[in-house]
Scaffold this motif. Structure first.
Motif, PDB file in Angstrom:
ATOM      1  N   ASN B 162       8.476   4.474   1.394  1.00  0.00           N
ATOM      2  CA  ASN B 162       9.690   4.108   2.130  1.00  0.00           C
ATOM      3  C   ASN B 162      10.399   2.933   1.481  1.00  0.00           C
ATOM      4  O   ASN B 162      11.619   2.933   1.310  1.00  0.00           O
ATOM      5  N   THR B 163       9.634   1.919   1.107  1.00  0.00           N
ATOM      6  CA  THR B 163      10.235   0.734   0.491  1.00  0.00           C
ATOM      7  C   THR B 163      10.892   1.105  -0.830  1.00  0.00           C
ATOM      8  O   THR B 163      12.023   0.711  -1.108  1.00  0.00           O
ATOM      9  N   ALA B 164      10.169   1.885  -1.639  1.00  0.00           N
ATOM     10  CA  ALA B 164      10.705   2.252  -2.957  1.00  0.00           C
ATOM     11  C   ALA B 164      12.028   2.992  -2.802  1.00  0.00           C
ATOM     12  O   ALA B 164      13.019   2.664  -3.461  1.00  0.00           O
ATOM     13  N   TRP B 165      12.063   3.980  -1.915  1.00  0.00           N
ATOM     14  CA  TRP B 165      13.272   4.805  -1.815  1.00  0.00           C
ATOM     15  C   TRP B 165      14.397   4.086  -1.089  1.00  0.00           C
ATOM     16  O   TRP B 165      15.568   4.368  -1.318  1.00  0.00           O
ATOM     17  N   LYS B 166      14.026   3.147  -0.226  1.00  0.00           N
ATOM     18  CA  LYS B 166      15.079   2.407   0.462  1.00  0.00           C
ATOM     19  C   LYS B 166      15.736   1.399  -0.472  1.00  0.00           C
ATOM     20  O   LYS B 166      16.959   1.298  -0.528  1.00  0.00           O
ATOM     21  N   TYR B 167      14.911   0.659  -1.208  1.00  0.00           N
ATOM     22  CA  TYR B 167      15.471  -0.440  -2.019  1.00  0.00           C
ATOM     23  C   TYR B 167      15.637  -0.095  -3.490  1.00  0.00           C
ATOM     24  O   TYR B 167      16.267  -0.826  -4.233  1.00  0.00           O
ATOM     25  N   ARG B 168      15.011   0.958  -3.914  1.00  0.00           N
ATOM     26  CA  ARG B 168      15.077   1.421  -5.299  1.00  0.00           C
ATOM     27  C   ARG B 168      14.575   0.386  -6.312  1.00  0.00           C
ATOM     28  O   ARG B 168      15.161   0.198  -7.374  1.00  0.00           O
ATOM     29  N   PHE B 169      13.491  -0.266  -5.936  1.00  0.00           N
ATOM     30  CA  PHE B 169      12.745  -1.055  -6.921  1.00  0.00           C
ATOM     31  C   PHE B 169      11.370  -0.392  -7.031  1.00  0.00           C
ATOM     32  O   PHE B 169      10.830   0.065  -6.011  1.00  0.00           O
ATOM     33  N   PRO B 170      10.788  -0.338  -8.243  1.00  0.00           N
ATOM     34  CA  PRO B 170       9.447   0.238  -8.366  1.00  0.00           C
ATOM     35  C   PRO B 170       8.500  -0.473  -7.406  1.00  0.00           C
ATOM     36  O   PRO B 170       8.566  -1.696  -7.263  1.00  0.00           O
ATOM     37  N   THR B 171       7.643   0.295  -6.764  1.00  0.00           N
ATOM     38  CA  THR B 171       6.784  -0.282  -5.734  1.00  0.00           C
ATOM     39  C   THR B 171       5.318   0.018  -6.029  1.00  0.00           C
ATOM     40  O   THR B 171       4.972   1.133  -6.413  1.00  0.00           O
ATOM     41  N   PHE B 172       4.502  -1.012  -5.868  1.00  0.00           N
ATOM     42  CA  PHE B 172       3.094  -0.924  -6.258  1.00  0.00           C
ATOM     43  C   PHE B 172       2.186  -1.189  -5.073  1.00  0.00           C
ATOM     44  O   PHE B 172       2.447  -2.081  -4.275  1.00  0.00           O
ATOM     45  N   LEU B 173       1.122  -0.405  -5.022  1.00  0.00           N
ATOM     46  CA  LEU B 173       0.056  -0.679  -4.072  1.00  0.00           C
ATOM     47  C   LEU B 173      -1.088  -1.212  -4.922  1.00  0.00           C
ATOM     48  O   LEU B 173      -1.689  -0.477  -5.702  1.00  0.00           O
ATOM     49  N   LEU B 174      -1.350  -2.506  -4.775  1.00  0.00           N
ATOM     50  CA  LEU B 174      -2.335  -3.150  -5.645  1.00  0.00           C
ATOM     51  C   LEU B 174      -3.675  -3.231  -4.929  1.00  0.00           C
ATOM     52  O   LEU B 174      -3.903  -4.134  -4.121  1.00  0.00           O
ATOM     53  N   GLY B 175      -4.537  -2.268  -5.221  1.00  0.00           N
ATOM     54  CA  GLY B 175      -5.884  -2.306  -4.642  1.00  0.00           C
ATOM     55  C   GLY B 175      -6.876  -2.794  -5.672  1.00  0.00           C
ATOM     56  O   GLY B 175      -6.524  -3.501  -6.609  1.00  0.00           O
ATOM     57  N   ASP B 176      -8.099  -2.398  -5.507  1.00  0.00           N
ATOM     58  CA  ASP B 176      -9.129  -2.752  -6.493  1.00  0.00           C
ATOM     59  C   ASP B 176     -10.272  -1.766  -6.320  1.00  0.00           C
ATOM     60  O   ASP B 176     -10.284  -0.978  -5.375  1.00  0.00           O
ATOM     61  N   GLY B 177     -11.217  -1.848  -7.243  1.00  0.00           N
ATOM     62  CA  GLY B 177     -12.309  -0.879  -7.245  1.00  0.00           C
ATOM     63  C   GLY B 177     -13.149  -0.893  -5.973  1.00  0.00           C
ATOM     64  O   GLY B 177     -13.644   0.154  -5.553  1.00  0.00           O
ATOM     65  N   TYR B 178     -13.312  -2.067  -5.342  1.00  0.00           N
ATOM     66  CA  TYR B 178     -14.097  -2.086  -4.101  1.00  0.00           C
ATOM     67  C   TYR B 178     -13.373  -1.284  -3.023  1.00  0.00           C
ATOM     68  O   TYR B 178     -13.973  -0.487  -2.305  1.00  0.00           O
ATOM     69  N   GLN B 179     -12.076  -1.530  -2.929  1.00  0.00           N
ATOM     70  CA  GLN B 179     -11.313  -0.798  -1.916  1.00  0.00           C
ATOM     71  C   GLN B 179     -11.297   0.696  -2.247  1.00  0.00           C
ATOM     72  O   GLN B 179     -11.280   1.540  -1.361  1.00  0.00           O
ATOM     73  N   ALA B 180     -11.267   0.994  -3.543  1.00  0.00           N
ATOM     74  CA  ALA B 180     -11.191   2.387  -3.973  1.00  0.00           C
ATOM     75  C   ALA B 180     -12.455   3.158  -3.623  1.00  0.00           C
ATOM     76  O   ALA B 180     -12.402   4.302  -3.186  1.00  0.00           O
ATOM     77  N   LYS B 181     -13.603   2.497  -3.816  1.00  0.00           N
ATOM     78  CA  LYS B 181     -14.863   3.237  -3.805  1.00  0.00           C
ATOM     79  C   LYS B 181     -15.628   3.148  -2.496  1.00  0.00           C
ATOM     80  O   LYS B 181     -16.480   3.982  -2.228  1.00  0.00           O
ATOM     81  N   MET B 182     -15.399   2.073  -1.714  1.00  0.00           N
ATOM     82  CA  MET B 182     -16.245   1.961  -0.515  1.00  0.00           C
ATOM     83  C   MET B 182     -15.703   2.824   0.617  1.00  0.00           C
ATOM     84  O   MET B 182     -14.549   3.223   0.613  1.00  0.00           O
ATOM     85  N   ARG B 183     -16.591   3.108   1.575  1.00  0.00           N
ATOM     86  CA  ARG B 183     -16.215   3.910   2.725  1.00  0.00           C
ATOM     87  C   ARG B 183     -16.013   3.000   3.922  1.00  0.00           C
ATOM     88  O   ARG B 183     -16.754   2.052   4.115  1.00  0.00           O
ATOM     89  N   GLU B 184     -15.025   3.349   4.719  1.00  0.00           N
ATOM     90  CA  GLU B 184     -14.697   2.498   5.857  1.00  0.00           C
ATOM     91  C   GLU B 184     -13.990   3.353   6.904  1.00  0.00           C
ATOM     92  O   GLU B 184     -13.299   4.302   6.543  1.00  0.00           O
TER      93      GLU B 184
END
Ligand SMILES: Cc1ncc(C[n+]2csc(CCOP(=O)(O)OP(=O)(O)O)c2C)c(N)n1
Ligand code: SF4
Lengths: 253, 360
Positions: B162-184
């Motif tokens: 939504n942010t990217a298409w509304k404002y037209r700036f490249p938008t990043f979701l900056l996670g990390d390997g812990y967030q990527a791999k763990m279950r929650e």
């Protein structure tokens, strides 16, 4: 016919964007002819409203607003993936990637190889002028043996730098059924235009990757006059880079 | 139209990468372009399993340059597209991201940070903050979200589009390997059922005259002055919309503070656990977390930091968040300390210990 009629300039293709004419290429540059062949083909095929044209960095970028078609100017060597992305996201478009030998065979070669190998349904036109035009005439993958450039001032030494890159030969070898591959030259406009048009028709038929390399002059960096530019293309270049069709899809029964 | 991938609310227990694939589906994304690199691979693995069932597509490109540029192309064609990468892949993607920035192309990229520059330490770090917020050869006109848990991975993935298409700036979701791999556990939902309107993508290239005019997208300019004009107006536009985009979180930050702990992403969770211990003891220790690292919540941080005797910057890198914080606090007479642990995780105990050592 009146004198005025006789002296009128030749009819410009409908898909030309008149505001950007006359174009910005050096006099005698090969890019102009190739772009004209593309424009005439777009007109004849009636695809002006479907084409997305992408140009690379290098002198090809001077064509960012050359046509009245949707266009995008990409980075050096990256036009192939940009057009691939567009075509994959919207298969209705006719995607054209336009680049120089540097963009296609050096910096962007992995994109060319992989798009060809995947048989992406796009059309790539590559202008081979045997040097890097825009940056001032350095050696390109296509520079001929012993050809002098700014970074091969004593002539290209193939022992050190390898042989000139044979693009269509490679693309023909790695593409599968349905690909169209040819090499034309601006010194034979009729034939070159035929290849250009066939490459677009092949994409329209959804058959496979279409690739045409076109031998072209860069008189500014070659430091050649009209006569020797022509002779260099027709003799030296065409001698090494064989003009013709390398792969033509089988006719449907 | 195919049925919505998620109907109603669904309580699930999954890995972060799986959450992102589902969130992209929920955000009605059409295409993913990608190239394998740990720790983001499973986003592609889940996407390729889910995509065909929902009329979505995927292309595994030859490298990250290509993945970034095909994403640019897909967005120009008017589709919601995204890519995901990490580490050296993030380095390569800065070139397409620069192009997207300059041409205002709303690409979305998920960055799952890993240790850098290295191979083998492929799981965790917070060392891609500088690259993601300011990488590329332009001015870094981008939007970067740093989520800290799986619920946020879901929420902010949807929000990124939504942010990217509304404002037209490249938008990043900056996670990390812990967030990527763990279950929650988290709750997945259909955004529209929750009243979140999904910003519609627009076609830039590929419908010719239907738009009424042909588009010529470029970043080639004839003069430095022309570039100056464009970048200046882009900067003005960015600053104008920044207050609408900026997000942060304050945890126990009321009143005067002995120490204000500043952390982002997964490290915030350790910070919050540490704060809980201090507040149980009645101690005035708070936590400030920038959710958008770019644009940075400068005013918000300045206001809170001025109520603290001391600030403590905590991150799994050597001062990448630190730089953003120091720039934001420039000119204020603030006593700062740091706990920099490049490439490794940070526990609440370590934060407690550090806070105790600097509390007067
Ligand atoms: C990543 C990157 N490296 C280098 C350049 C500089 N550069 C601009 S044009 C060019 C050469 C262009 O040569 P070619 O692709 O053969 O096209 P021509 O100008 O001959 O038509 C180079 C190296 C660039 N723009 N981007
Ligand atoms: S430098 Fe060479 S390739 Fe470029 S416009 Fe001039 S002649 Fe053409």
């Amino acid at each position: 016919m009146s004198v005025e009629e006789k002296s009128l300039p030749p009819k410009l293709p409908k898909s030309y964007r008149l505001e950007s004419k006359p174009h910005k290429f050096c006099p005698g540059c090969g890019h102009g002819s190739v772009l004209r062949a593309i424009a005439e083909s777009i007109d004849e095929l009636g695809i002006q409203d479907k084409v997305v044209y992408g140009c690379d960095i290098g002198c090809s970028l001077l064509s960012w607003d050359f046509f009245n078609v949707d266009s995008v100017q990409a980075h050096h060597g990256r036009t192939t993936p940009v057009i691939t992305g567009i075509k994959r996201a919207n298969p209705e478009v006719i995607g054209i990637a336009y680049m120089g030998d540097g963009g296609g065979y050096a910096i962007g070669s992995q994109h060319l190889v992989n798009a060809a190998n995947r048989n992406e349904k796009i059309t790539v036109f590559l202008v081979n002028n045997a040097n890097y035009g825009m940056t001032g005439g350095q050696m390109a993958p296509t520079t001929l043996p012993s050809q002098k450039t700014e970074t091969s001032p004593y002539g290209r030494d193939v022992e050190l730098t390898g042989q000139p890159f044979l693009g269509p030969e490679m693309v023909a070898a790695i593409t599968s059924e349905g690909a169209y591959v040819a090499r034309g030259t601006v010194s034979n406009y009729i034939q070159m235009k035929k290849y250009v048009k066939k490459a677009l028709e092949n994409q329209m038929a959804g058959k496979g990757f279409s690739f045409v390399e076109i031998l072209a002059g860069c008189p500014t960096n070659w430091r050649t006059d009209a006569k020797s530019t022509w002779s260099y293309i027709e003799n030296d270049m065409a001698n090494y880079f064989k003009v013709g069709e390398y792969k033509v899809p089988a006719k449907e029964e | 139209m195919a049925a919505k991938p998620i109907q109603g609310e669904k309580r699930v227990f999954m890995t972060g990468n799986e959450v992102i694939a589902w969130a992209a589906l929920a955000a009605q994304v059409d295409v993913m372009y990608g190239y394998p690199i740990t720790p983001q691979n499973e986003i592609m693995h889940y996407w390729t399993r889910l995509a065909p069932k929902h009329d979505k597509t995927f292309l595994q490109t030859e490298d990250e340059l290509s993945a970034g540029f095909t994403t640019v192309g897909g967005v120009l064609a008017g589709r919601k597209c995204f890519t995901a990468t990490a580490g050296p892949g993030n380095t390569l993607m800065q070139e397409p991201f620069s192009m997207a920035e300059m041409m205002r192309i709303p690409v979305v990229a998920v960055i799952q940070q890993r240790g850098g520059p290295s191979t083998a330490t492929v799981i965790y770090s917070q060392q891609e903050v500088t690259l993601t917020t300011f990488g590329g050869n332009g001015e870094g006109h981008r939007i970067v979200y740093s989520p800290s848990n799986h619920q946020e991975l879901f929420d902010y993935t949807i929000k990124s589009f939504n942010t990217a298409w509304k404002y037209r700036f490249p938008t990043f979701l900056l996670g990390d390997g812990y967030q990527a791999k763990m279950r929650e556990p988290l709750v997945m939902y259909d955004p529209e059922e929750r009243g979140i309107e999904l910003v519609k993508p627009e076609v830039t290239l590929g419908n010719g005259m239907e738009k009424g005019k042909y588009n010529h997208v470029r970043n080639t300019f004839n003069t430095e002055e022309e570039l100056y004009e464009i970048v200046t107006s882009m900067e003005e536009e960015y600053q104008r919309v920044a207050p609408e985009i900026i997000e942060h979180q304050e945890y126990n930050c009321e009143g005067e503070l002995d120490v204000l702990v500043i952390a982002h992403g997964v490290v915030s969770r350790a910070a919050q656990a540490a704060i809980n211990l201090f507040s149980a003891e009645g101690k005035a220790v708070g936590h400030f977390r920038p959710i958008t690292l770019r644009p940075f919540p400068t005013n918000e941080l300045r206001a809170t930091a001025q109520r603290a005797k001391k600030i403590l910057i905590v991150e799994s890198a050597v001062g990448q968040l630190g730089k953003l914080v120091k720039e934001a606090l420039f000119g204020l007479p603030i006593d700062a300390d740091y706990l920099y642990r490049p490439g490794v995780g940070i526990t609440s105990d370590e934060i407690v210990e550090k806070v105790n050592s600097i509390r007067k």
